[in-house]
Design an enzyme around this catalytic site. Sequence first.
Site, PDB file in Angstrom:
ATOM      1  N   HIS A 135      49.049  34.033  51.000  1.00 57.09           N
ATOM      2  CA  HIS A 135      49.797  33.556  49.832  1.00 57.09           C
ATOM      3  C   HIS A 135      48.954  32.691  48.891  1.00 57.09           C
ATOM      4  CE1 HIS A 135      53.232  35.444  51.392  1.00 57.09           C
ATOM      5  NE2 HIS A 135      53.722  34.478  52.153  1.00 57.09           N
ATOM      6  N   HIS A 206      59.439  34.312  47.023  1.00 53.64           N
ATOM      7  CA  HIS A 206      59.545  34.078  48.458  1.00 53.64           C
ATOM      8  C   HIS A 206      60.848  33.367  48.821  1.00 53.64           C
ATOM      9  CE1 HIS A 206      58.194  33.470  52.565  1.00 53.64           C
ATOM     10  NE2 HIS A 206      57.016  34.025  52.294  1.00 53.64           N
ATOM     11  N   GLU A 344      60.099  40.415  50.035  1.00 56.03           N
ATOM     12  CA  GLU A 344      59.032  40.120  49.080  1.00 56.03           C
ATOM     13  C   GLU A 344      58.461  41.422  48.500  1.00 56.03           C
ATOM     14  OE1 GLU A 344      56.306  37.301  51.237  1.00 56.03           O
ATOM     15  OE2 GLU A 344      57.906  37.557  52.718  1.00 56.03           O
TER      16      GLU A 344
END
Length: 380
Positions: A135, A206, A344
């Site tokens: 991420h 997210h 996601e």
Amino acid sequence: MKKTFLALFAASVLAFSCTEKKAAPELTLSGLDKKNFETETNGKGTDLYVLKNSAGMEVCITNFGARIVSIMIPDKDGQMKDVVLGFDSIQDYLNIPSDFGAAIGRYANRINKGHFELDGEHFQLPINNFGHSLHGGPKGFQYAVYNATQIDDKTIELSYLAKDGEQGYPGNLDCKVTYTLTEDNAIDIKYAAETDKATIINMTNHSYFNLDGDATVSSKDWLLTLNADSYTPVDTTFMTTGEILTVEGTDMDFRVPTAIGSRIDNFEFDQLKNGNGYDHNWVLNTNGDIAKVAATLESLKSGIVLDVYTTEPGIQFYAGNFLDGTVKGKQGVTYQQRVGVCLETQKYPDAPNKKDWPSATLRPGEKYESHTIFKFSVKK
């Protein structure tokens, strides 16, 4: 004299009462106090922004990480429910590392050992997850303060300039996230970005969804449907192997509505063991068509249904396996394992190192665009 005193006393009580009423915090429908989000971090101000539509739906967003903080929608009985996990104050977002509701970047999901090559040049990213970069690294976009412009009651634009070399990525990346609350109870999310040097990009949202509107309840009974015939398996470090496998005859088959908890603990199946449950990328059948449903999540208890649409080729279904009861969220509720589900939308994990997969490269003169819709409805 006594009457005058009593009159003055009554007036003072009334004035104090009015002052107290004025001093009472003005809360959002989800119970958030806007003042708890007003601070300064990294030299930039943070705030809470509220989107509303005529149907009564409310979405609260903070410019810290361009995060969705709360989503209030009616259940099958008309009771308003907050269907995402998060915190009551900006201090919790600052002090407790999390991805709750965030706009993830520069690259969502994992990059193998944090390295990739682009145009013959090698780049090394910070390692922050089982030997990989996850991420965007330990200081990804979820910890950035975006510039916010609320266009109207239903739309907010959030922009961020990620500088060349930030978290190891090349290029000055000028990116924007636009949230629009529609009249039919959908959150329309558009991502856009431009760069002055060849780079990679893969943004997503997210949010951890809890369609019961009760963060003490796990996701095991919710029904999930994924419009995908195949998925990308992972090794014991959660890294994609480079394979694309069929879901046919496996616990990864969600082509028909299936209770999440019905197979999630079958660790005899190596993919569920490797992922500690579901934490995988599915290869969507939608071919980037925003009009086709990519995923559907449904709570039979609340009747709330979430349909996901996207232009992206993949979707990561993460069942909140690493929530462990150490974090207290909104209203002091402790978040136990699997009380939230993430869907996601994305490029495939580690795509920069897997040349046969859809490209995540962005070059000067090009424009990165990605579109995702979270559409809510009720089944009675």
